[in-house]
Design a protein around this motif. Structure first.
Motif, short mmCIF file in Angstrom:
data_model
loop_
_atom_site.label_atom_id
_atom_site.label_comp_id
_atom_site.label_asym_id
_atom_site.label_seq_id
_atom_site.Cartn_x
_atom_site.Cartn_y
_atom_site.Cartn_z
N ALA A 90 4.64 -33.90 2.47
CA ALA A 90 4.98 -32.64 1.82
C ALA A 90 4.72 -31.42 2.71
CB ALA A 90 4.25 -32.51 0.49
N PRO A 91 3.53 -31.33 3.38
CA PRO A 91 3.32 -30.14 4.25
C PRO A 91 4.37 -30.05 5.35
CG PRO A 91 1.29 -31.37 3.98
CD PRO A 91 2.36 -32.19 3.36
N SER A 92 4.75 -31.21 5.90
CA SER A 92 5.76 -31.21 6.97
C SER A 92 7.11 -30.75 6.41
CB SER A 92 5.83 -32.62 7.55
OG SER A 92 7.03 -32.84 8.18
N ALA A 93 7.43 -31.22 5.19
CA ALA A 93 8.69 -30.79 4.56
C ALA A 93 8.64 -29.30 4.26
CB ALA A 93 8.92 -31.59 3.28
N GLU A 94 7.46 -28.81 3.83
CA GLU A 94 7.32 -27.37 3.52
C GLU A 94 7.50 -26.54 4.78
OE1 GLU A 94 3.68 -26.33 1.51
OE2 GLU A 94 4.22 -27.68 -0.14
N ARG A 95 6.90 -27.04 5.89
CA ARG A 95 7.01 -26.31 7.16
C ARG A 95 8.48 -26.24 7.59
NH1 ARG A 95 7.25 -28.41 11.75
NH2 ARG A 95 6.33 -30.40 11.13
N LEU A 96 9.15 -27.39 7.48
CA LEU A 96 10.57 -27.42 7.87
C LEU A 96 11.38 -26.46 7.00
CD1 LEU A 96 11.27 -31.21 8.51
CD2 LEU A 96 11.13 -29.40 10.19
N GLN A 97 10.99 -26.41 5.71
CA GLN A 97 11.68 -25.51 4.79
C GLN A 97 11.46 -24.06 5.18
OE1 GLN A 97 13.61 -26.84 2.45
NE2 GLN A 97 14.34 -24.83 1.81
N SER A 98 10.20 -23.76 5.59
CA SER A 98 9.90 -22.37 5.94
C SER A 98 10.59 -21.97 7.24
CB SER A 98 8.39 -22.16 6.05
OG SER A 98 7.91 -22.87 7.17
#
Lengths: 109, 399
Positions: free
Chosen positions: A25-33
């Motif tokens: 999830a954090p990696s997906a959030e970072r990619l999203q940001s």
């Protein structure tokens, strides 16, 4: 009870998958940001394709490839179409370098 | 009544597990092969899913409409006069020429994409500074400078302040000072990119002043893009419009696990799985036949035997399926799909390191489940059903 072991094993597998998913999830959030920044770059430079494969024009820009996108110009490219394994290379290419203009096949008797 | 039925099913499951444990070596082998195949298939599904999501989300901002010119069946430079004609069409906003091309670097064996940016692009109103650029961006009027992608910086061994020399169309070496680097989160877009001032790029490629590589067309109403494309083709038959939707469709197809090279791998693994299931379906071992015969002889119904075999198949398939999917997810998320990367990289000299965030796609996993678990269970149950409806005496004698 062996079925308890089976249910336990299945639950453990599901739990592991869920944990891995949560960890991403954090990696997906970072990619999203970063997405807004990437879109700004795409918009500013007018980019159309991903820089994944750089070996030929139609792999570097798949969306821009010629309609007849058969093998295109790239130095030292290797044949990759099935037809290429059937059709022999043209005569000039079969001549050894520096052999001049007289191919051995047509030598005078 | 309900608890009686549940208890009966659980007892049959318990019997099925005991029966499987008696043949533990064979069943463990089956679990490993099954899980390995699901691992490969699910890795492909997760990898292509992650790439597709990234491509579609990022390229959402790509131009609405591009117009190229085709000559003799291939892409040719487009006259700027075409842009003036297109700009007069109703519904069309700005028409911006794009200048770009490829450069084969003989020293590194890599292909770069050279892109020119004009003062018009640099001064576009409302534009915010790009956050994915380290160092500085090209300023209006600046010459002999460049921004490079991470891949170019690596193979050329240069950083900000260094020089990049490229041989131009006349065969002369031209040097450009690196003033900026595209930051690593953008490497999927910029890995092989060298951004030059437009004038430098045109001079480098020897492009005529009245030509561009292609034209970027702004359409006020996105629903009108196809209509505008049609009008452009009516007026300029040698033009080739490429819409934003087509770009998106290209990547939708490219990273679809149902197509391309990945499909070939997918089909290979599926074929291996089908052979496994077929082997299972075409015959029961002598032990299994004897077991079914004995169970029938001591009073088990055919339905009980089918349930027993259903449990056996389901237990093995579910354990292996979940193990394979979990390993496939970890492979893509934790290890960057290391086993599949050599296939994906192909001959690319400048393949970017990819940061993947796999997504669990219920549709793809559902398809995978129905292609693996369901046939396996059917393959387990059908031969047992054949044995179960035969006379127990014959089954035992035959085995």
């Amino acid at each position: 009870m062996k079925y308890h072991i089976l249910f336990g094993l299945l639950s453990a597998e599901l739990g592991l998958l869920a944990t891995l998913h949560l960890q991403s999830a954090p990696s997906a959030e970072r990619l999203q940001s970063e997405l807004a920044d990437k879109r700004a770059l795409v918009s500013k430079l007018g980019l159309t394709d991903l820089a994944l494969w750089t070996e030929a024009r139609y792999t570097r820009h798949p969306s821009q490839a010629d309609r007849f996108a058969a093998f295109q110009d790239f130095p030292s490219s290797i044949e990759h179409f099935p037809a290429g394994s059937i059709i022999a290379p043209p005569e000039p290419l079969r001549m050894p370098v520096g052999a001049g203009s007289a191919p051995s096949r047509h030598r005078d008797p | 009544m309900g608890s009686y039925h549940l208890g009966r099913h659980l007892k049959i499951l318990e019997f099925a597990l005991s029966s499987m444990l008696r043949r533990r070596t064979k069943n463990l082998g089956l679990v490993l092969v099954f899980a390995a195949l699901v691992f490969l298939l699910s890795s492909i599904v997760f990898l292509t899913g992650a790439l597709r999501t990234e491509a579609l989300a990022t390229l959402e901002a790509s131009p609405q409409l591009l117009v190229q010119r085709a000559m003799a069946g291939r892409h040719a430079l487009i006259p700027l006069g075409y842009g003036e004609l297109i700009a007069r069409l109703p519904g069309v906003g700005s028409v911006t020429p794009r200048y770009w091309g490829y450069y084969y670097d003989i020293y590194t064996g890599a292909n770069y994409t050279l892109l020119g940016i004009g003062d018009q692009g640099l001064e576009s109103p409302g534009s915010t500074p790009l956050r994915l650029v380290e160092g500085s961006f090209i300023m209006p009027g600046q010459r002999r400078v460049c921004l490079i992608g991470e891949g170019v910086a690596e193979v050329r061994g240069t950083r900000i302040g260094g020089m990049v020399s490229l041989r131009d169309a006349r065969g002369w070496m031209q040097e450009y000072e690196v003033i900026g680097l595209f930051a690593s989160p953008s490497r999927l877009l910029t890995n092989d990119l060298i951004l030059l001032p437009e004038a430098d790029l045109k001079a480098h490629f020897g492009m005529p002043d009245d030509r561009a590589t292609d034209l970027m067309v702004e359409v006020y109403n996105p629903h009108e893009v196809d209509n505008i494309s049609r009008k452009i083709l009516e007026r300029l038959p040698d033009a080739r419009p490429i819409s934003h939707a087509e770009i998106q469709r290209t990547y939708e197809t490219l990273f679809n696990w149902r197509g391309g090279l990945l499909l070939a791998m997918f089909l290979g693994a599926m074929a291996a799985f089908m052979i496994l299931a077929w082997d299972k379906a075409t015959g029961l071992s002598a032990d299994e036949r004897r077991e079914i015969g004995i169970l029938k002889a001591i009073g088990w119904e055919t339905s009980d035997i089918l349930e027993l075999k259903l449990w056996e198949g389901a237990a093995l398939a579910l354990v292996a399926f979940l193990a394979g999917v979990t390993a496939g997810y970890a492979h893509v998320q934790r290890f960057g799909a290391e086993l599949l990367m050599p296939v994906l990289e192909g001959w690319s000299t400048l393949f970017p390191a990819i940061d993947l965030a796999p997504r669990i796609d219920p549709y793809a996993l559902g398809v995978l489940f129905s292609l693996t678990v369901v046939p396996y269970i059917v393959a387990t149950v059908v031969p047992s059903w054949k044995a179960a409806i035969t006379d127990p005496d014959r089954v035992m004698r035959a085995s």
